[in-house]
Motif scaffolding. Sequence first.
Motif, PDB file in Angstrom:
ATOM      1  N   TRP A 101     -29.801  45.852 -37.194  1.00 15.42           N
ATOM      2  CA  TRP A 101     -31.111  46.460 -37.464  1.00 15.42           C
ATOM      3  C   TRP A 101     -31.360  46.696 -38.949  1.00 15.42           C
ATOM      4  O   TRP A 101     -32.460  46.459 -39.442  1.00 15.42           O
ATOM      5  CB  TRP A 101     -31.252  47.789 -36.706  1.00 15.42           C
ATOM      6  N   ILE A 102     -30.361  47.187 -39.655  1.00 18.91           N
ATOM      7  CA  ILE A 102     -30.531  47.431 -41.087  1.00 18.91           C
ATOM      8  C   ILE A 102     -30.782  46.111 -41.810  1.00 18.91           C
ATOM      9  O   ILE A 102     -31.672  46.005 -42.663  1.00 18.91           O
ATOM     10  CB  ILE A 102     -29.289  48.140 -41.677  1.00 18.91           C
ATOM     11  N   SER A 103     -30.012  45.096 -41.462  1.00 17.68           N
ATOM     12  CA  SER A 103     -30.208  43.780 -42.060  1.00 17.68           C
ATOM     13  C   SER A 103     -31.587  43.231 -41.724  1.00 17.68           C
ATOM     14  O   SER A 103     -32.231  42.590 -42.553  1.00 17.68           O
ATOM     15  CB  SER A 103     -29.138  42.803 -41.558  1.00 17.68           C
ATOM     16  N   TRP A 104     -32.040  43.479 -40.513  1.00 15.99           N
ATOM     17  CA  TRP A 104     -33.352  43.032 -40.055  1.00 15.99           C
ATOM     18  C   TRP A 104     -34.450  43.619 -40.936  1.00 15.99           C
ATOM     19  O   TRP A 104     -35.359  42.917 -41.363  1.00 15.99           O
ATOM     20  CB  TRP A 104     -33.504  43.455 -38.600  1.00 15.99           C
ATOM     21  N   ILE A 105     -34.337  44.910 -41.249  1.00 12.90           N
ATOM     22  CA  ILE A 105     -35.313  45.581 -42.109  1.00 12.90           C
ATOM     23  C   ILE A 105     -35.263  45.010 -43.525  1.00 12.90           C
ATOM     24  O   ILE A 105     -36.296  44.704 -44.131  1.00 12.90           O
ATOM     25  CB  ILE A 105     -35.071  47.103 -42.114  1.00 12.90           C
ATOM     26  N   ILE A 106     -34.063  44.852 -44.060  1.00 14.16           N
ATOM     27  CA  ILE A 106     -33.908  44.334 -45.426  1.00 14.16           C
ATOM     28  C   ILE A 106     -34.434  42.904 -45.527  1.00 14.16           C
ATOM     29  O   ILE A 106     -35.151  42.558 -46.466  1.00 14.16           O
ATOM     30  CB  ILE A 106     -32.435  44.423 -45.874  1.00 14.16           C
ATOM     31  N   ILE A 107     -34.102  42.061 -44.544  1.00 13.06           N
ATOM     32  CA  ILE A 107     -34.591  40.679 -44.541  1.00 13.06           C
ATOM     33  C   ILE A 107     -36.113  40.660 -44.447  1.00 13.06           C
ATOM     34  O   ILE A 107     -36.772  39.870 -45.127  1.00 13.06           O
ATOM     35  CB  ILE A 107     -33.942  39.871 -43.397  1.00 13.06           C
ATOM     36  N   GLY A 108     -36.692  41.521 -43.624  1.00 11.84           N
ATOM     37  CA  GLY A 108     -38.153  41.600 -43.512  1.00 11.84           C
ATOM     38  C   GLY A 108     -38.815  41.956 -44.829  1.00 11.84           C
ATOM     39  O   GLY A 108     -39.808  41.343 -45.229  1.00 11.84           O
ATOM     40  N   ILE A 109     -38.255  42.933 -45.528  1.00  7.40           N
ATOM     41  CA  ILE A 109     -38.818  43.344 -46.819  1.00  7.40           C
ATOM     42  C   ILE A 109     -38.691  42.218 -47.844  1.00  7.40           C
ATOM     43  O   ILE A 109     -39.650  41.910 -48.568  1.00  7.40           O
ATOM     44  CB  ILE A 109     -38.129  44.635 -47.329  1.00  7.40           C
ATOM     45  N   VAL A 129     -41.518  40.901 -41.115  1.00  5.53           N
ATOM     46  CA  VAL A 129     -41.085  40.979 -39.717  1.00  5.53           C
ATOM     47  C   VAL A 129     -41.979  40.122 -38.823  1.00  5.53           C
ATOM     48  O   VAL A 129     -41.489  39.356 -37.987  1.00  5.53           O
ATOM     49  CB  VAL A 129     -41.049  42.443 -39.236  1.00  5.53           C
ATOM     50  N   ILE A 130     -43.298  40.221 -38.997  1.00  9.05           N
ATOM     51  CA  ILE A 130     -44.207  39.391 -38.210  1.00  9.05           C
ATOM     52  C   ILE A 130     -43.989  37.920 -38.567  1.00  9.05           C
ATOM     53  O   ILE A 130     -44.009  37.046 -37.696  1.00  9.05           O
ATOM     54  CB  ILE A 130     -45.669  39.815 -38.428  1.00  9.05           C
ATOM     55  N   GLY A 131     -43.755  37.643 -39.838  1.00 10.68           N
ATOM     56  CA  GLY A 131     -43.448  36.287 -40.265  1.00 10.68           C
ATOM     57  C   GLY A 131     -42.155  35.765 -39.653  1.00 10.68           C
ATOM     58  O   GLY A 131     -42.049  34.585 -39.320  1.00 10.68           O
ATOM     59  N   ALA A 132     -41.170  36.644 -39.479  1.00 14.15           N
ATOM     60  CA  ALA A 132     -39.912  36.237 -38.854  1.00 14.15           C
ATOM     61  C   ALA A 132     -40.137  35.837 -37.398  1.00 14.15           C
ATOM     62  O   ALA A 132     -39.587  34.838 -36.924  1.00 14.15           O
ATOM     63  CB  ALA A 132     -38.891  37.366 -38.936  1.00 14.15           C
ATOM     64  N   VAL A 133     -40.965  36.601 -36.713  1.00 13.25           N
ATOM     65  CA  VAL A 133     -41.279  36.273 -35.317  1.00 13.25           C
ATOM     66  C   VAL A 133     -42.034  34.946 -35.266  1.00 13.25           C
ATOM     67  O   VAL A 133     -41.717  34.057 -34.463  1.00 13.25           O
ATOM     68  CB  VAL A 133     -42.094  37.405 -34.656  1.00 13.25           C
ATOM     69  N   ILE A 143     -34.692  32.499 -44.547  1.00 13.66           N
ATOM     70  CA  ILE A 143     -35.499  31.291 -44.718  1.00 13.66           C
ATOM     71  C   ILE A 143     -36.604  31.231 -43.674  1.00 13.66           C
ATOM     72  O   ILE A 143     -37.772  30.997 -43.995  1.00 13.66           O
ATOM     73  CB  ILE A 143     -34.602  30.033 -44.672  1.00 13.66           C
ATOM     74  N   VAL A 144     -36.252  31.450 -42.413  1.00 18.03           N
ATOM     75  CA  VAL A 144     -37.242  31.398 -41.334  1.00 18.03           C
ATOM     76  C   VAL A 144     -38.286  32.498 -41.507  1.00 18.03           C
ATOM     77  O   VAL A 144     -39.488  32.261 -41.358  1.00 18.03           O
ATOM     78  CB  VAL A 144     -36.548  31.515 -39.958  1.00 18.03           C
ATOM     79  N   ALA A 145     -37.846  33.706 -41.843  1.00 20.28           N
ATOM     80  CA  ALA A 145     -38.775  34.818 -42.026  1.00 20.28           C
ATOM     81  C   ALA A 145     -39.715  34.563 -43.202  1.00 20.28           C
ATOM     82  O   ALA A 145     -40.910  34.859 -43.129  1.00 20.28           O
ATOM     83  CB  ALA A 145     -38.009  36.121 -42.244  1.00 20.28           C
TER      84      ALA A 145
END
Length: 84
Positions: free
Chosen positions: A6-14, A38-42, A64-66
């Motif tokens: 989850w923490i990585s998810w937030i950092i990657i989103g930012i 985050v929306i871009g990652a989805v 990269i995907v995000a």
Amino acid sequence: MEGVGWISWIIIGIIAGWIAEKVMDRSHGLFTNFLVGVIGAVLGGWLARTVGIEVAPGWIGSLIVATIGAIILLFLLGVFFRKR
């Protein structure tokens, strides 16, 4: 975003939102960058699966995907909500 917590998810989103902001020459705040990332990652994950692209799990593949998804999202928002 497989292979990250989850923490990585937030950092990657930012980070993805920030990169997309710079590529698309926009100016957002931290929270908006997070939402765009985050929306871009989805969106990017969905597009990758639809096209059949296999992305490596972990930080780099997720970033990269995000980022690609966030750039596409900002492009589409610019097309539909362009100021006239």
